[in-house]
Design a protein around this motif. Structure first.
Motif, short mmCIF file in Angstrom:
data_model
loop_
_atom_site.label_atom_id
_atom_site.label_comp_id
_atom_site.label_asym_id
_atom_site.label_seq_id
_atom_site.Cartn_x
_atom_site.Cartn_y
_atom_site.Cartn_z
N VAL A 1 0.85 -1.18 0.00
CA VAL A 1 0.00 0.00 0.00
C VAL A 1 0.89 1.24 0.00
O VAL A 1 1.81 1.34 0.81
CB VAL A 1 -0.95 0.00 1.22
CG1 VAL A 1 -1.67 1.31 1.36
CG2 VAL A 1 -1.94 -1.15 1.09
N VAL A 2 0.60 2.16 -0.90
CA VAL A 2 1.36 3.40 -1.01
C VAL A 2 0.76 4.47 -0.09
O VAL A 2 1.49 5.17 0.61
CB VAL A 2 1.39 3.89 -2.48
CG1 VAL A 2 2.17 5.20 -2.60
CG2 VAL A 2 1.96 2.82 -3.40
N VAL A 3 -0.56 4.56 -0.08
CA VAL A 3 -1.28 5.53 0.74
C VAL A 3 -2.46 4.81 1.38
O VAL A 3 -3.15 4.04 0.72
CB VAL A 3 -1.82 6.70 -0.12
CG1 VAL A 3 -2.70 7.63 0.69
CG2 VAL A 3 -0.67 7.47 -0.76
N GLY A 4 -2.69 5.08 2.67
CA GLY A 4 -3.83 4.49 3.35
C GLY A 4 -3.50 3.16 3.99
O GLY A 4 -2.32 2.84 4.25
N ALA A 5 -4.54 2.33 4.22
CA ALA A 5 -4.36 1.05 4.88
C ALA A 5 -5.41 0.05 4.37
O ALA A 5 -6.55 0.42 4.12
CB ALA A 5 -4.50 1.19 6.40
N VAL A 6 -4.98 -1.21 4.23
CA VAL A 6 -5.88 -2.29 3.84
C VAL A 6 -5.60 -3.51 4.72
O VAL A 6 -4.52 -3.65 5.29
CB VAL A 6 -5.73 -2.70 2.35
CG1 VAL A 6 -5.85 -1.50 1.43
CG2 VAL A 6 -4.45 -3.46 2.10
N LEU A 7 -6.59 -4.38 4.79
CA LEU A 7 -6.36 -5.72 5.31
C LEU A 7 -6.21 -6.58 4.08
O LEU A 7 -7.13 -6.70 3.26
CB LEU A 7 -7.53 -6.21 6.17
CG LEU A 7 -7.31 -7.61 6.73
CD1 LEU A 7 -6.20 -7.60 7.79
CD2 LEU A 7 -8.59 -8.17 7.30
N ASP A 8 -5.04 -7.18 3.91
CA ASP A 8 -4.73 -7.98 2.75
C ASP A 8 -4.80 -9.46 3.12
O ASP A 8 -4.32 -9.85 4.18
CB ASP A 8 -3.33 -7.62 2.23
CG ASP A 8 -3.14 -8.05 0.80
OD1 ASP A 8 -3.76 -7.44 -0.08
OD2 ASP A 8 -2.39 -9.02 0.57
N VAL A 9 -5.40 -10.27 2.24
CA VAL A 9 -5.66 -11.68 2.55
C VAL A 9 -5.24 -12.57 1.39
O VAL A 9 -5.55 -12.28 0.24
CB VAL A 9 -7.16 -11.90 2.86
CG1 VAL A 9 -7.47 -13.37 3.07
CG2 VAL A 9 -7.60 -11.07 4.06
#
Length: 185
Positions: A75-83
């Motif tokens: 992720v370059v900007v922000g936030a994720v939950l990656d699965v």
């Protein structure tokens, strides 16, 4: 780079060394020699980037053989939950998943080998997601698994009613009805 092995063989978290000062920061987001030493032998041929808003859930996607893909995601900007979900028939971890928060702040990356379904949900107001692939995208080989399949037991950390999904992703089959991949394909 610090390489962290996960409970599912082949999926690793990469934590880069970030050098920061008053001007900002610098880090190596990809270094072939370090990744090869960690067992990541993929030759990436394409970089992709997407921008999404809070609650967007993309996935769980994969491509059928011979178009399977390994991915290195960040992720370059922000936030994720990656699965990443193991869909290799015969694997001791078939149906199990690895979930990690990736953000512009923590700069972590996840390597997802061939034989895994992949998806993410945006935890921040917006996120810019970037990833490398080691095989071309082939629309006829597109496959997927329902993100809220109870058999997977994924805690997406956002209530289901707040998800924003494409009609195509909403219609994906449950794991039991999906087309699986043979180990080594």
């Amino acid at each position: 780079m610090n390489i962290i092995k996960t409970k599912v063989d082949g999926v690793v978290i990469i934590v880069p060394k970030v050098f920061g000062d008053t001007r900002g920061y610098f880090f190596e987001s990809w270094k072939a020699t370090a990744c090869r030493e960690a067992g990541i032998g993929s030759t990436f041929i394409q970089d992709n980037e997407s921008k999404s808003c809070f609650g967007v859930l993309r996935g769980l996607h994969y491509q059928a053989a011979p178009y399977t893909q390994s991915k290195l995601v960040r992720v370059v900007v922000g936030a994720v939950l990656d699965v990443a979900v193991d869909i290799r028939r015969g694997s001791p971890t078939f149906g199990q998943h690895v979930a990690v928060e990736l953000s512009g702040e923590n700069k972590r990356q996840m390597f997802i080998p061939r034989g895994f379904a992949h998806g993410f949900v945006v935890l921040s107001d917006e996120a810019i997601f970037a990833y490398k692939c080691d095989n071309d995208y082939m629309p006829s080989a597109e496959r997927g698994i329902c993100a809220d399949d109870p058999a997977l037991g994924i805690d997406w950390r956002i209530d289901r009613e707040k998800w924003v999904m494409s009609p195509k992703d909403q219609a994906l089959p449950m794991l039991a009805n999906a087309e699986f991949l043979e180990i080594g394909k």
